[in-house]
Structures are given as C-alpha cells and as structure tokens.
Motif scaffolding. Structure first.
Motif: not given
Length: 363
Positions: A247, A250-251
């Motif tokens: 995550e 991904w950001r």
C-alpha cells in the motif's frame, strides 16, 4: 526424479505405499525428517506431503494431515458422485495420521490463532503453479501483485492470463505494480486493455521482488534467486506486513495512464534521473540495471548520455556533477531546477556549456 518416483509409487496421497507410510508417520510424530530419509520415497515430495524446512533445507517437514485431507476433499467434491468412495478413503487414511501428532490446544481467541501451515516452502515450478492455482480458485475479493523487472515477456503474460480471466469473472479486483520500464511493453498494454477496469496498474522507478497477495490472507514470494523455490505465507502478521509495504508503494506509484513527471532539467530524462540517484549511492552498473529493470547495456548508454549532458569527462567528475545539479536526490522540484539553471552549472542549458557540445533532446 519426478518420473522415476511416479513409476515406482503409482498411488495417491490417500493410499501411501508402505515405505511412504513409514517416513510420513515419522515426520508427523517428530515434526521433521532428514531430507535423505525421503530419497527412497519421492512420492512424498511429489504429493506435497513433505516440503523443505524454511530454517534448514537439509530437513523436510510434513504438511499437516488436516491440510492434506482438505486438499483431497476439494478435488473429491468436484468429482461429485464418482468420487464419493475416494472421499471416504481420504478421511480414513488421514484420521490415523492426524492422531500421531500433537493435538492443538483450544485457543482463547480464535481470531488471532496462527494457521497450522503459516509458512510453506514450495519446491519446483509445478508445485508453485499448483499453489497459485489453488489460491486463485479460493480468492473472492482482491489480488495485489508486484512485478519487478522490465518489459514483461509475452509468454509470462499468456501463462497468467487464465488465472486473471477467472478472477475477473468472479468480480475480483486486481492492482499491479510494475517498474516504469514496463510501460514500453505492448504485451502489457494489450493485457490491461483485455482485462478492462478489473485491473489497475501503476509504476515506480524500482519495486521490491515479486509478490502476490490474495484476499490479504495468503502471500507468495520467491525464496531463491532463480525462483525454483517459493514461500507460501499465511501467518497474519507476515501477510499484514506485506500488505502495508504494498500500500505504501502504491501511494508513491504513478498510474500507468498518467505520464511520468518531468525532471525539470533539460536534456535529462526521468530514467536518467533515477540512474543518477543510484550512481550517487555508489551502485555498480549491473545493480542499477537490475533495480530499474533494464539491461546493463542500456544502463551504460544512459550513463554515457548523462556524462555528455552534464559535461563530465570521467566517472568521478560525473559524481560531482550529479551532486551539483541535485540529481543525487530521488526527485528534483521545479524550483530547484530553476536555481540550477540560474547558477550556471556546466553542461546545463542556461549555464556555461562545454564548447562545441550540444545537449541532447529530452528522452
């Protein structure tokens, strides 16, 4: 070895040969057996009843009887009425083995109980592929993947297409992370167009090694350099950690549909900026190429263009120039780039360029 074992041990996991029965029973009682004990009974590895110990590859640990029973019953139910007799034999065979090992004590909090097979070593392409297929069939919500390297070969995309289409048919959402280099592969673009809005892809300069996460409950990672070994992880703590890593990457990643940001320095591409930052960290050409998913030859061509653009006559001078213009940082803001141009760094348009040398156009 696989073919030899199949000829000498023509049976399934629910009806072990006498030699296999002895070794598997010993493994269940003791928790593991030396690898050489299984040499006369390759059927135990072929049937995934034994697998390498993650802590010591000279030992083999047993797949829990309960897990084997579940695996057998899944296939039995698919065969419906023709497999009813086999279901009974599978249960009968593994109830006896289950009684050999230590019985699990009741957990006070079932929500935090660790699965019996929290870490499983998968050896060989067929075993890895089989485990991925099982996880795909059980997946109902989400798949997260990290795909390192450069342009994805067509055969890799084709091999994974049947799993992706099955997931799409069940409404499973997929998110994939690639390196920026993968943007140039037509095969990947065709694959994403075929999958439609069920797959979202983003890219980074570099990513971690291959990772596949199903429903945030099971993860697969490579366990050696040539990827003939993989780890299947079901420990909630490990899986949660890997989801968090994904995550955060991904950001930071850039959607495949969006262009890469401009470096703010004329004549230096986004990839050359990334190479410069890794050069400043002291990495060799081969390491830089591997991390960015490009060939060593391509990497050296970019380094040569960097040297030309920055007016560096040697590797040492290139390191100095990289630091002067701020390319030793992962990002250069537009304001920093403006200061660089005004300051007149040699080799940068607007500064004191090298006589007789033209800056190449942006790539």
């Amino acid at each position: 070895m696989a073919g030899h074992g199949a000829q000498e041990h023509p049976h399934g996991a629910d009806r072990l040969c006498e030699a296999g029965d002895r070794v598997y029973s010993r493994a269940v009682r003791r928790g593991r057996v030396p690898r050489h004990d299984a040499d006369p009974v390759p059927c135990l590895l072929e049937l995934a009843l034994l697998h390498p110990d993650p802590d010591d590859m000279d030992w083999l640990v047993p797949t829990s009887p309960q897990e084997v029973m579940t695996r057998l019953l899944r296939g039995v139910y698919d065969e419906v009425s023709a497999s009813q007799r086999r279901m009974g034999s599978a249960v009968a065979a593994f109830e006896w083995y289950a009684a050999l090992g230590p019985q699990p004590s009741p957990a006070s909090g079932t929500d935090t109980a660790v699965p019996a097979s929290a870490i499983r070593v998968l050896e060989g392409d067929s075993r890895i592929q089989g485990a991925l297929d099982e996880a795909t069939q059980a997946c109902t919500t989400e798949v997260l993947t990290v795909q390192p390297g450069g342009i994805r070969p067509e055969h890799e995309l084709t091999e994974g297409l049947h799993r992706a289409m099955a997931l799409r048919g069940r409404g499973v959402r997929m998110r994939d992370l690639y390196t920026h280099v993968a943007r140039h592969g037509q095969g990947l673009l065709n694959y994403l167009e075929l999958m439609g809005d069920s797959v979202e892809a983003r890219t980074l300069d570099e990513v971690i090694d291959r990772l596949i996460l199903f429903d945030r409950t099971v993860a697969f990672i490579p366990a050696n350099a040539d990827r003939t070994l993989a780890l299947e992880l079901r420990h909630p703590g490990l899986v949660h950690y890997l989801v968090t890593v994904f995550e955060r990457l991904w950001r930071l990643a850039i959607p495949l549909t969006a262009p890469l940001p401009d470096t703010g320095i004329e004549g230096i591409s986004h990839r050359e900026q990334s190479i410069a930052a890794l050069l400043a960290e002291g990495h060799q050409d081969a390491v830089i190429a591997e991390r960015l998913g490009i060939s060593v030859r391509t990497c050296r061509a970019h380094i040569a263009r960097l040297s030309e653009t920055l007016g560096a006559a040697s590797r040492t001078q290139l390191g100095v120039r990289i630091a002067q213009v701020g390319l030793d940082r992962s990002r250069v803001s537009s304001s920093e780039a403006a200061v660089i141009r005004v300051a007149g760094v040699p080799g940068i348009p607007g500064g004191h360029g090298v006589p007789g040398q033209e800056s190449p156009t942006g790539r």
